[in-house]
Design a protein around this motif. Structure first.
Motif, PDB file in Angstrom:
ATOM      1  N   VAL A   4       0.999  -1.205  -0.213  1.00 55.75           N
ATOM      2  CA  VAL A   4      -0.061  -0.047   0.008  1.00 55.75           C
ATOM      3  C   VAL A   4       0.728   1.133  -0.099  1.00 55.75           C
ATOM      4  CG1 VAL A   4      -1.754   1.288   1.426  1.00 55.75           C
ATOM      5  CG2 VAL A   4      -2.025  -1.014   1.099  1.00 55.75           C
ATOM      6  N   ALA A   5       1.963   1.220   0.821  1.00 55.53           N
ATOM      7  CA  ALA A   5       2.745   2.545   1.014  1.00 55.53           C
ATOM      8  C   ALA A   5       3.722   2.466  -0.161  1.00 55.53           C
ATOM      9  CB  ALA A   5       3.667   2.258   2.095  1.00 55.53           C
ATOM     10  N   GLY A   6       3.893   1.459  -0.962  1.00 61.61           N
ATOM     11  CA  GLY A   6       4.631   1.418  -2.337  1.00 61.61           C
ATOM     12  C   GLY A   6       3.922   2.032  -3.185  1.00 61.61           C
ATOM     13  N   GLN A   7       2.681   1.365  -3.333  1.00 59.11           N
ATOM     14  CA  GLN A   7       1.750   2.297  -4.499  1.00 59.11           C
ATOM     15  C   GLN A   7       1.517   3.561  -4.151  1.00 59.11           C
ATOM     16  OE1 GLN A   7       0.058   0.602  -7.280  1.00 59.11           O
ATOM     17  NE2 GLN A   7       2.148  -0.611  -6.739  1.00 59.11           N
TER      18      GLN A   7
ATOM     19  N   SER B 295      -1.594   0.739  -9.359  1.00 58.45           N
ATOM     20  CA  SER B 295      -2.737  -0.318  -9.472  1.00 58.45           C
ATOM     21  C   SER B 295      -3.951   0.545  -9.217  1.00 58.45           C
ATOM     22  CB  SER B 295      -2.757  -1.238  -8.440  1.00 58.45           C
ATOM     23  OG  SER B 295      -2.632  -0.826  -6.957  1.00 58.45           O
ATOM     24  N   GLN B 296      -4.010   1.529  -8.447  1.00 56.85           N
ATOM     25  CA  GLN B 296      -5.373   2.378  -8.177  1.00 56.85           C
ATOM     26  C   GLN B 296      -5.479   2.932  -9.770  1.00 56.85           C
ATOM     27  OE1 GLN B 296      -2.923   2.453  -6.042  1.00 56.85           O
ATOM     28  NE2 GLN B 296      -3.709   2.355  -4.091  1.00 56.85           N
TER      29      GLN B 296
ATOM     30  N   ASP C 195      -8.968  -1.424  -1.230  1.00 56.34           N
ATOM     31  CA  ASP C 195      -8.271  -0.181  -1.478  1.00 56.34           C
ATOM     32  C   ASP C 195      -7.388  -0.407  -3.013  1.00 56.34           C
ATOM     33  OD1 ASP C 195      -6.221  -1.791  -0.966  1.00 56.34           O
ATOM     34  OD2 ASP C 195      -5.403  -0.750   0.533  1.00 56.34           O
ATOM     35  N   MET C 196      -7.540  -1.611  -3.945  1.00 51.15           N
ATOM     36  CA  MET C 196      -6.915  -1.734  -5.161  1.00 51.15           C
ATOM     37  C   MET C 196      -5.517  -1.607  -4.912  1.00 51.15           C
ATOM     38  SD  MET C 196     -10.025   0.106  -7.429  1.00 51.15           S
ATOM     39  CE  MET C 196      -9.823   1.724  -6.991  1.00 51.15           C
ATOM     40  N   HIS C 197      -4.692  -1.801  -3.958  1.00 52.43           N
ATOM     41  CA  HIS C 197      -3.348  -1.912  -4.051  1.00 52.43           C
ATOM     42  C   HIS C 197      -2.479  -3.089  -4.541  1.00 52.43           C
ATOM     43  CE1 HIS C 197      -3.744  -4.294  -0.176  1.00 52.43           C
ATOM     44  NE2 HIS C 197      -2.403  -5.073  -0.806  1.00 52.43           N
ATOM     45  N   HIS C 198      -3.223  -3.771  -4.985  1.00 50.38           N
ATOM     46  CA  HIS C 198      -2.202  -4.927  -5.847  1.00 50.38           C
ATOM     47  C   HIS C 198      -3.078  -5.192  -7.264  1.00 50.38           C
ATOM     48  CE1 HIS C 198       0.495  -8.240  -5.986  1.00 50.38           C
ATOM     49  NE2 HIS C 198      -0.499  -8.777  -6.499  1.00 50.38           N
ATOM     50  N   VAL C 199      -2.286  -5.694  -8.090  1.00 52.06           N
ATOM     51  CA  VAL C 199      -2.825  -5.974  -9.521  1.00 52.06           C
ATOM     52  C   VAL C 199      -1.868  -7.237 -10.149  1.00 52.06           C
ATOM     53  CG1 VAL C 199      -1.391  -4.082 -10.523  1.00 52.06           C
ATOM     54  CG2 VAL C 199      -3.302  -4.878 -11.598  1.00 52.06           C
TER      55      VAL C 199
ATOM     56  N   VAL D   5     -10.668 -10.279  -5.135  1.00 52.69           N
ATOM     57  CA  VAL D   5     -10.816  -9.612  -6.501  1.00 52.69           C
ATOM     58  C   VAL D   5     -11.706  -8.338  -6.250  1.00 52.69           C
ATOM     59  CG1 VAL D   5     -11.132  -9.584  -8.917  1.00 52.69           C
ATOM     60  CG2 VAL D   5     -10.372 -11.520  -8.110  1.00 52.69           C
ATOM     61  N   ALA D   6     -10.982  -7.195  -6.727  1.00 49.71           N
ATOM     62  CA  ALA D   6     -11.945  -5.831  -6.574  1.00 49.71           C
ATOM     63  C   ALA D   6     -12.445  -5.697  -7.800  1.00 49.71           C
ATOM     64  CB  ALA D   6     -11.250  -5.037  -5.905  1.00 49.71           C
TER      65      ALA D   6
END
Length: 309
Positions: free
Chosen positions: A20-23, A243-244, A269-273, A302-303
């Motif tokens: 999350v912090a990385g994105q 990713s967001q 929060d869509m922090h991964h893809v 999955v979001a």
């Protein structure tokens, strides 16, 4: 004493927080680059406008002084500055005397450029403030990611050799099974939705085994969104960096209709893809310490599923 499962659960949570912090870091860096580009262009524009101001000021001064010496009347520059209706003065000056008109028109141009120069300088200050805030976000996000990663490594370090080997073997077995499933032939109607999607999938497959490094977009390492950015770039499509952002970079479709090359966005929060690879699998860069690999599409919540244009 914590079990291997307890440690693994905590480590997974720390990796998610680090991502999350990385994105957030990636997004701030992308904004910083865009703002710096705009700032450079604005500074060039300001320099050009300042040169125009200097040139016009000299022209107005020369015309007004010459007219004053010849006629002895009030400097037309002053007349225009104090006139309640500058446009009326300009019209009268045009008919009365060409020198007056030239000075007046030059002054009108000068005033317009000075207004734009003042506005551009104010905008430059606003951009500078925004840049300072972005740089604080970048530094804070980087530090937070490093703290989370350090905590995860400390937890893994608390395990004994046998426990660490158990975790590594479980990951290796899961990755091998996912790769085998992903390699099975797809029916024609379940292949990539377009030639570009096929090219993006081929690019992602070519990066299997590369390490995860947050903030990286290849070619030697990737974070999750960096791998998607890299792969679709090779297909001629420019995706947003995070990713967001990628979650809104195309047509939303149900997971049941996913085709290879589609983006699969994870968590609320869509922090991964990851990239759908067919047969219920995705290719993704999982987390620091891991490498680009296949995984089951439903191993994470999955979001959204997105098909880039």
């Amino acid at each position: 004493m914590q079990t291997t499962g307890d440690v693994q659960q905590q480590v997974d949570a720390l990796y998610a927080q680090a991502e999350v912090a990385g994105q957030r870091y990636d997004g701030a860096r992308e904004q910083e680059r865009a703002l710096l580009r705009r700032a450079v262009l604005l500074q060039q524009h300001i320099a050009e406008e300042q040169q125009q101001v200097n040139t016009l000021a000299a022209t107005v001064g020369s015309l007004a002084s010459a007219e004053y010496r010849q006629g002895g009347g009030m400097d037309p520059l002053m007349q225009l500055m104090f006139n309640a209706d500058p446009q009326d003065y300009l019209e009268r000056a045009t008919h009365a005397d060409q020198a007056d008109a030239s000075a007046a028109l030059s002054l009108q141009d000068l005033r317009g450029i000075q207004r734009r120069l003042t506005q551009d300088r104010a905008e430059a200050l606003t951009q500078l403030s925004a840049l300072e805030l972005l740089q604080q976000t970048i530094a804070g996000s980087k530090a937070e990611a490093q703290r989370r990663l350090g905590a995860a490594q400390a937890l893994l370090g608390s395990l004994n050799d046998q426990q660490r080997a158990t975790i590594q073997q479980a990951e290796s077995d899961a990755a091998g099974a996912a790769a085998q499933a992903a390699g099975e032939a797809l029916p024609p109607d379940q292949g990539p939705a377009s030639d570009r999607a096929a090219a993006a999938l081929a690019a992602a497959r070519g990066e299997l085994g590369k390490p995860y490094v947050y903030g990286a977009t290849g070619p030697g390492a990737f974070d999750c969104s960096g791998l998607m950015y890299w792969s679709w770039h090779h297909a001629g499509v420019s995706l947003p960096r995070t990713s967001q952002g990628q979650a809104y970079a195309g047509q939303r479709i149900p997971l049941s209709r996913a085709r290879p090359g589609d983006l699969v966005i994870y968590y609320g929060d869509m922090h991964h893809v990851g990239m759908y690879a067919g047969n219920g699998m995705v290719i993704h860069a999982p987390y620091p310490g891991a490498r680009v690999r296949y995984e089951r599409v439903d191993d994470m919540p999955v979001a959204a599923v997105v098909r880039p244009a």
